[in-house]
Scaffold this motif. Structure first.
Motif, PDB file in Angstrom:
ATOM      1  N   PRO A  65      30.946  22.586  25.481  1.00 32.31           N
ATOM      2  CA  PRO A  65      29.939  23.567  25.057  1.00 32.31           C
ATOM      3  C   PRO A  65      30.567  24.872  24.599  1.00 32.31           C
ATOM      4  N   THR A  66      31.883  25.029  24.800  1.00 30.78           N
ATOM      5  CA  THR A  66      32.558  26.297  24.484  1.00 30.78           C
ATOM      6  C   THR A  66      33.805  26.029  23.651  1.00 30.78           C
ATOM      7  N   PRO A  67      33.655  25.772  22.353  1.00 28.82           N
ATOM      8  CA  PRO A  67      34.821  25.505  21.518  1.00 28.82           C
ATOM      9  C   PRO A  67      35.698  26.736  21.368  1.00 28.82           C
ATOM     10  N   THR A  68      37.000  26.495  21.201  1.00 27.27           N
ATOM     11  CA  THR A  68      37.932  27.597  20.951  1.00 27.27           C
ATOM     12  C   THR A  68      38.093  27.774  19.447  1.00 27.27           C
ATOM     13  N   PRO A  69      38.522  28.970  18.992  1.00 26.32           N
ATOM     14  CA  PRO A  69      38.698  29.189  17.556  1.00 26.32           C
ATOM     15  C   PRO A  69      39.689  28.230  16.920  1.00 26.32           C
ATOM     16  N   MET A  70      40.644  27.724  17.720  1.00 31.16           N
ATOM     17  CA  MET A  70      41.694  26.868  17.176  1.00 31.16           C
ATOM     18  C   MET A  70      41.381  25.383  17.302  1.00 31.16           C
ATOM     19  N   ALA A  71      40.172  25.022  17.770  1.00 35.24           N
ATOM     20  CA  ALA A  71      39.827  23.623  17.952  1.00 35.24           C
ATOM     21  C   ALA A  71      39.719  22.906  16.611  1.00 35.24           C
ATOM     22  N   ARG A  72      40.141  21.621  16.584  1.00 35.53           N
ATOM     23  CA  ARG A  72      39.976  20.820  15.363  1.00 35.53           C
ATOM     24  C   ARG A  72      38.484  20.695  15.031  1.00 35.53           C
ATOM     25  N   ASN A  73      37.811  19.935  15.865  1.00 38.81           N
ATOM     26  CA  ASN A  73      36.362  19.793  15.815  1.00 38.81           C
ATOM     27  C   ASN A  73      35.897  19.703  17.258  1.00 38.81           C
ATOM     28  N   THR A  74      34.657  19.985  17.497  1.00 42.08           N
ATOM     29  CA  THR A  74      34.115  19.835  18.843  1.00 42.08           C
ATOM     30  C   THR A  74      32.755  19.170  18.776  1.00 42.08           C
ATOM     31  N   ILE A  75      32.367  18.590  19.903  1.00 41.42           N
ATOM     32  CA  ILE A  75      31.085  17.902  20.018  1.00 41.42           C
ATOM     33  C   ILE A  75      30.285  18.540  21.137  1.00 41.42           C
ATOM     34  N   SER A  76      29.053  18.883  20.838  1.00 43.18           N
ATOM     35  CA  SER A  76      28.092  19.316  21.845  1.00 43.18           C
ATOM     36  C   SER A  76      26.717  19.030  21.271  1.00 43.18           C
ATOM     37  N   LEU A  77      25.703  19.096  22.114  1.00 45.17           N
ATOM     38  CA  LEU A  77      24.352  18.849  21.605  1.00 45.17           C
ATOM     39  C   LEU A  77      24.005  19.840  20.506  1.00 45.17           C
ATOM     40  N   GLN A  78      24.437  21.088  20.659  1.00 39.87           N
ATOM     41  CA  GLN A  78      24.125  22.110  19.668  1.00 39.87           C
ATOM     42  C   GLN A  78      24.781  21.808  18.321  1.00 39.87           C
ATOM     43  N   THR A  79      26.035  21.357  18.344  1.00 38.98           N
ATOM     44  CA  THR A  79      26.752  21.146  17.078  1.00 38.98           C
ATOM     45  C   THR A  79      26.311  19.879  16.349  1.00 38.98           C
ATOM     46  N   VAL A  80      25.798  18.884  17.076  1.00 40.89           N
ATOM     47  CA  VAL A  80      25.454  17.606  16.415  1.00 40.89           C
ATOM     48  C   VAL A  80      23.966  17.407  16.220  1.00 40.89           C
ATOM     49  N   GLU A  81      23.142  18.289  16.781  1.00 41.19           N
ATOM     50  CA  GLU A  81      21.688  18.091  16.697  1.00 41.19           C
ATOM     51  C   GLU A  81      21.204  17.966  15.260  1.00 41.19           C
ATOM     52  N   SER A  82      21.663  18.846  14.377  1.00 44.21           N
ATOM     53  CA  SER A  82      21.178  18.803  12.993  1.00 44.21           C
ATOM     54  C   SER A  82      21.607  17.513  12.300  1.00 44.21           C
ATOM     55  N   ALA A  83      22.829  17.055  12.563  1.00 46.57           N
ATOM     56  CA  ALA A  83      23.304  15.812  11.949  1.00 46.57           C
ATOM     57  C   ALA A  83      22.512  14.621  12.459  1.00 46.57           C
ATOM     58  N   LEU A  84      22.220  14.587  13.752  1.00 52.97           N
ATOM     59  CA  LEU A  84      21.427  13.486  14.305  1.00 52.97           C
ATOM     60  C   LEU A  84      20.016  13.486  13.721  1.00 52.97           C
ATOM     61  N   THR A  85      19.438  14.671  13.613  1.00 46.89           N
ATOM     62  CA  THR A  85      18.075  14.772  13.062  1.00 46.89           C
ATOM     63  C   THR A  85      18.035  14.286  11.623  1.00 46.89           C
ATOM     64  N   ARG A  86      19.035  14.669  10.827  1.00 50.66           N
ATOM     65  CA  ARG A  86      19.078  14.207   9.438  1.00 50.66           C
ATOM     66  C   ARG A  86      19.291  12.691   9.365  1.00 50.66           C
ATOM     67  N   ALA A  87      20.167  12.184  10.208  1.00 51.71           N
ATOM     68  CA  ALA A  87      20.471  10.752  10.178  1.00 51.71           C
ATOM     69  C   ALA A  87      19.244   9.920  10.505  1.00 51.71           C
ATOM     70  N   PHE A  88      18.542  10.286  11.549  1.00 52.18           N
ATOM     71  CA  PHE A  88      17.374   9.512  11.957  1.00 52.18           C
ATOM     72  C   PHE A  88      16.146   9.828  11.108  1.00 52.18           C
ATOM     73  N   GLY A  89      16.263  10.805  10.199  1.00 53.40           N
ATOM     74  CA  GLY A  89      15.123  11.199   9.379  1.00 53.40           C
ATOM     75  C   GLY A  89      14.997  10.482   8.056  1.00 53.40           C
ATOM     76  N   HIS A  90      15.947   9.620   7.676  1.00 54.40           N
ATOM     77  CA  HIS A  90      15.866   8.903   6.403  1.00 54.40           C
ATOM     78  C   HIS A  90      14.634   7.996   6.377  1.00 54.40           C
ATOM     79  N   ASP A  91      13.903   8.027   5.259  1.00 54.02           N
ATOM     80  CA  ASP A  91      12.683   7.217   5.182  1.00 54.02           C
ATOM     81  C   ASP A  91      12.968   5.734   4.919  1.00 54.02           C
ATOM     82  N   ARG A  92      14.186   5.375   4.484  1.00 51.27           N
ATOM     83  CA  ARG A  92      14.537   3.972   4.254  1.00 51.27           C
ATOM     84  C   ARG A  92      15.557   3.490   5.283  1.00 51.27           C
ATOM     85  N   LEU A  93      15.513   4.086   6.439  1.00 49.33           N
ATOM     86  CA  LEU A  93      16.518   3.847   7.468  1.00 49.33           C
ATOM     87  C   LEU A  93      16.379   2.450   8.077  1.00 49.33           C
TER      88      LEU A  93
END
Length: 288
Positions: A36-64
């Motif tokens: 939940p607390t990424p550092t400035p030098m982190a490659r990438n990080t995962i948390s609910l906050q950082t992935v929520e928008s991507a998950l919402t877009r992924a599950f939002g496709h109408d031809r999914l």
């Protein structure tokens, strides 16, 4: 020809183009340390906050027709692992679509926790999978302060308010407390794996839940993954007419430049540097 006539002439073609478009498999990249607390030098990080928008877009496709999770993580915070996995299951149940998890270089510890959010798990034969356990790591800096003649002053109103302070010597009773915490978290982790994998597991608890890591090929034999394959190979076989749409977690501009969270406060330098070293150590533990 009037503007209205031109629009009417094109309308059937537009409708036809839309109806001819094929199904979609939405892929979400879950890459990085889970924190939940990424550092400035982190490659990438995962948390609910950082992935929520991507998950919402992924599950939002109408031809999914399915959602794919592309996982490359050495693990991290158990709570964030659970929150992201639960969010994936919530969206999958709501949209009634299957979730396919793909272990890339590494799906270890919390990374495997995320993989278990999939209805099926795939890996490459050379992927590293497993590490079903709990670990805490840090640095002891009490010798550093003593060497430089620095005194740390902490005032509390609770006997156990400050446990395992890196600037103080380790107390045996604090280590025992931490071990008990690990046991509790480990039990929750193993319960999640049993819930999601169930009868697919082919080995005993004594083999599966020791924190060991296996290749994707061995993980298949143990029932930790369902098969060997990549996103494109599996989708080509399951959904030959499907389009793959990748949803990347959005990162702020400063984070992409490695500047997010930077500070000029000198007191934050050492903790930030140590956090970056710890993040690097999580990957190095697996030779990555």
């Amino acid at each position: 020809m009037s503007v209205t006539d031109k629009i009417a002439a094109r309308l059937p073609k537009i409708v036809s183009d839309r109806t001819e478009r094929g199904p979609v498999v939405a892929a979400v990249r879950l890459h990085g340390v889970i924190t939940p607390t990424p550092t400035p030098m982190a490659r990438n990080t995962i948390s609910l906050q950082t992935v929520e928008s991507a998950l919402t877009r992924a599950f939002g496709h109408d031809r999914l027709v399915a959602v794919a999770l592309l996982i490359n993580s050495p693990g991290g915070a158990p709570t964030q692992s659970a929150l992201v996995a639960e969010r994936i299951r919530e969206l999958a149940n709501k949209k009634k679509v299957p979730v396919l998890a793909f272990c890339e270089d590494l799906a270890a510890s919390g990374g495997y926790w995320l993989a278990c959010a999939g209805d099926e798990i795939f890996a490459h034969g050379t992927s590293l999978v497993g590490s079903i356990g709990v670990v805490s790591a840090g640095f002891g800096l009490d010798g550093l302060l003593e060497r430089h003649g620095i005194q740390r002053r902490v005032f509390t109103s609770g006997e156990h308010k400050v446990r395992l302070d890196p600037f103080q010597p380790v107390k045996p009773e604090d280590v025992e407390w931490l071990k008990g915490l690990h046991v509790d978290l480990h039990e929750q982790f193993t319960a999640w794996v049993r819930e999601r994998r169930g009868p697919k597991l082919t080995a005993s608890d004594d083999e599966l839940f020791t924190g060991e890591v296996w290749t994707g090929a061995k993980a298949r034999d143990l029932g930790l993954v369902d098969g060997l394959g990549t996103l494109r190979s599996v989708v080509a076989k399951r959904y030959p007419d499907a389009e793959i749409a990748v949803a990347e977690p959005r990162r702020p501009l400063l984070a992409r430049l490695g500047l997010a969270g930077s500070t000029t406060r000198s007191g934050d330098f050492v903790p930030a540097a140590l956090a970056a070293l710890e993040e690097r150590a999580r990957w190095s533990r697996f030779g990555l």
